[in-house]
Scaffold this motif. Structure first.
Motif, PDB file in Angstrom:
ATOM      1  N   PRO A 152       0.792  -1.268  -0.165  1.00  0.00           N
ATOM      2  CA  PRO A 152       0.072  -0.071   0.113  1.00  0.00           C
ATOM      3  C   PRO A 152       0.745   1.255   0.130  1.00  0.00           C
ATOM      4  CG  PRO A 152      -0.820  -1.458   1.771  1.00  0.00           C
ATOM      5  CD  PRO A 152       0.465  -1.875   1.305  1.00  0.00           C
ATOM      6  N   ARG A 431      -5.303   2.060  -2.598  1.00  0.00           N
ATOM      7  CA  ARG A 431      -4.076   2.290  -2.005  1.00  0.00           C
ATOM      8  C   ARG A 431      -3.092   1.935  -3.140  1.00  0.00           C
ATOM      9  NH1 ARG A 431      -2.900   2.273   3.413  1.00  0.00           N
ATOM     10  NH2 ARG A 431      -0.984   3.290   2.710  1.00  0.00           N
ATOM     11  N   ALA A 445      -6.354   5.879   5.123  1.00  0.00           N
ATOM     12  CA  ALA A 445      -5.460   5.164   4.433  1.00  0.00           C
ATOM     13  C   ALA A 445      -5.420   3.863   5.122  1.00  0.00           C
ATOM     14  CB  ALA A 445      -4.178   5.791   4.611  1.00  0.00           C
ATOM     15  N   GLN A 447      -4.685  -0.226   5.903  1.00  0.00           N
ATOM     16  CA  GLN A 447      -3.965  -1.390   5.461  1.00  0.00           C
ATOM     17  C   GLN A 447      -4.873  -2.777   6.006  1.00  0.00           C
ATOM     18  OE1 GLN A 447      -0.402  -2.712   4.871  1.00  0.00           O
ATOM     19  NE2 GLN A 447      -1.636  -4.191   4.624  1.00  0.00           N
TER      20      GLN A 447
END
Length: 594
Positions: A152, A431, A445, A447
């Motif tokens: 990412p 991403r 953002a 993960q």
């Protein structure tokens, strides 16, 4: 801008017609070329019978004309091949628009079972996201595209990739031409790696003796030949060849090493040069030197390869053939030591960019993700990227990503796992700097971490249950890391143990993930976990229940694959088992449902 399907149909038809026309012209000219050759031979015989000067003049003119004609003939053949390749590429895109992309490379070599999400989200392998997306023609571009899916990117990097790919979307012709130039490349990871190793090596041709012999070899050889044929004893003439022989012995091992580094990559250099020339033609840099420099390197490598021809020994002993090309390779390496890594980096980046631009052109209904610093994941009409539009069912999502969980219950085949992959794949696309299969997606953002498929590992004597525990431990550690914003996707957690342990362990895991401010979606058949939504304590009001239901109509199971608020109340496993011939007591069904 022309719609994808009409565009590819037009290109396919035009390029097929052009290819056939050029191929017919090429075939006719091949016959003409043969007849002209015989005519020139006859003309040369007549010319030389008329005198030396007349013969030399006619030979010079005839050879020049023949060379020009052969090159023109070969250019027609290359144009026919290029048109045929573009036709085939357009036909492949037409199949891809109907979700038939099984003929593309699937990137299985990039699969990693220990990766946070690659295996569970079908990133690589048959019918994978990579196979759906991939349009790369170089090994470095293929690796770059895989890395973009696996790693990412920071928001600013993803945004930069997005802008660069969007600039290519209005120019699908350029993207097709890029792929045409690399269609016969047959590149490998090792080629670029060995080139990068080679360019860092020290020079091979060093010392005054070697540099002096570059100029002295031919005069010495001519003198030696003159001595051998005109003087006595003629054997003394062989002494003039000794310096060249000694230098060849000294250069034998270094030349073999240089050849080992460059020979395999030399096959790909011509393709690299074509791609870089195409790139320079679009962006028109102030000093377009990459393509000519790579072309020269390919030529130098091909000339060094000639040293393995047994007939070249005469050129070696009289003119030091290898010495001259090793010297040119040294000069190229000195001049472009810092340029080659940059050129290969640019090649990889643009090659991957063409894949992203093609995806955007082919799927104009997809949208660009919006990143926010708020702890939120919200999407409208989120769909699975690998499902064809005509069968794709979309759903909305709104999830706080600071310690909230969506608990999705439902019967078998209702679509729970597909929904988890839908969310995960779209976040991976966002991403990576790509478009997302949604009407709108606004997200932090995040993960992604998944635990959906776990397998026994015989090499470590690991059961699937223990493998799942190891995976969950890794997810807990990732959630606990303050540097990461994790979204976990869990499918039937702790499925390898008995129902009581599974329920107890699942409740404990959910509470721990919430305490660590983790966020995610958990799909489960354990309806008792739904009570967490309303319980007092840390989990209270941080678990939201959703369901995917199945209906039975006239004895047939029907699925709408839609996400509904609440807890599932439908069951279909017993119906499916009954269809397979398993006789189930109605009282057992009643007790189970109660």
């Amino acid at each position: 801008m022309e719609a994808p399907l009409p565009y590819y149909r037009r290109v396919s038809g035009e390029q097929l017609q052009l290819s056939q026309t050029l191929q017919r012209r090429y075939d006719r000219l091949a016959i003409v070329r043969l007849l002209v050759f015989f005519a020139v031979v006859a003309l040369l015989i007549l010319a030389w019978s008329g005198g030396v000067w007349w013969g030399l003049t006619v030979t010079l003119v005839a050879v020049t004309a023949l060379t020009w004609g052969v090159r023109a003939h070969l250019r027609i053949g290359k144009r026919a091949d290029g048109a045929r390749v573009q036709h085939e590429l357009a036909e492949a895109e037409i199949r891809g628009l109907h979700h038939d992309f099984r003929d593309r490379p699937d990137g299985a070599q990039y699969s990693d079972a220990t990766h946070p999400y690659a295996t569970d989200l079908d990133l690589f392998g048959p019918y994978s996201l990579y196979q759906f997306l991939n349009r790369t023609v170089t090994a470095v571009g293929s690796r770059r595209l895989a890395d973009q899916l696996l790693k990412p990117a920071p928001v600013e990097v993803a945004d930069a990739r997005r802008r660069e790919a969007l600039a290519l979307v209005p120019d699908p012709d350029w993207c097709l031409e890029w792929r045409q130039h690399g269609a016969d490349l047959h590149d490998k990871d090792a080629y670029a790696a060995r080139l990068l190793e080679w360019v860092e090596r020290p020079p091979v041709v060093t010392g005054r003796f070697a540099h002096l012999m570059r100029w002295a070899a031919v005069p010495l050889s001519l003198t030696g030949l003159w001595f051998c044929f005109t003087q006595e004893p003629w054997q003394l003439g062989l002494l003039f060849f000794v310096p060249a022989f000694l230098l060849l012995r000294r250069l034998s091992e270094p030349a073999a090493i240089e050849h080992a580094y460059t020979a395999s990559a030399g096959r790909a250099l011509a393709g690299y040069a074509r791609l870089l020339a195409h790139l320079e033609d679009r962006y028109r840099p102030e000093s377009p030197e990459a393509a000519p420099a790579i072309t020269r390197l390919g030529y130098y490598v091909s000339q060094l390869d000639v040293r393995h021809n047994p007939f070249v020994f005469v050129l070696e002993i009289t003119g030091l053939w290898s010495l001259h090309w090793l010297y040119r390779l040294d000069r190229w390496r000195t001049a472009h030591r810092h340029d080659l890594p940059r050129w290969l980096e640019e090649l990889a980046e643009v090659d991957a960019r063409v894949s992203w631009a093609t995806l955007r052109f082919n799927r104009p209904e997809w949208t660009e993700a919006e990143f926010t610093e708020e702890p939120i994941l919200e999407g409208e009409a989120l769909g699975h990227p690998l499902l064809a539009p005509e069968v794709r069912v979309t759903n909305d999502i709104r999830l706080q990503t600071d310690g909230h969980i969506h608990l999705v219950t439902g019967s078998n085949m209702a679509g729970k796992s597909t929904w988890l992959r839908t969310v995960g794949l779209n976040l991976v696309l966002a991403r990576a700097g790509g478009p997302v299969c949604a009407r709108h997606l606004r997200t932090a953002a995040l993960q992604v971490w998944t635990s959906m498929r776990t397998h026994d590992d015989l090499s470590e004597s690991t059961s699937s249950f223990y493998a799942e525990l190891k995976r969950l431990k890794a997810i807990i550690e990732a959630v606990s890391d303050p540097e990461q914003q994790v979204l976990f996707l869990l499918d039937e957690i702790l499925k390898g143990t008995n129902s009581r342990d599974r329920h107890t362990g699942a409740r404990a895991l959910i509470r721990q993930l919430i305490r660590e401010r983790g966020a995610g979606i958990i799909a489960t058949h354990d309806l008792e976990l739904a009570a967490l939504e309303n319980e007092d304590g840390p989990a209270g009001h941080r678990v939201e229940n959703y369901a995917m239901e199945v209906q039975t109509r006239d004895g047939e199971l029907t699925f709408d694959y839609k996400l509904h608020r609440g807890v599932s109340r439908s069951f279909n496993a017993t119906a499916l088992m009954a269809r397979m011939g398993i006789q189930i007591d109605p009282e057992d069904i009643k007790l189970t449902h109660d």
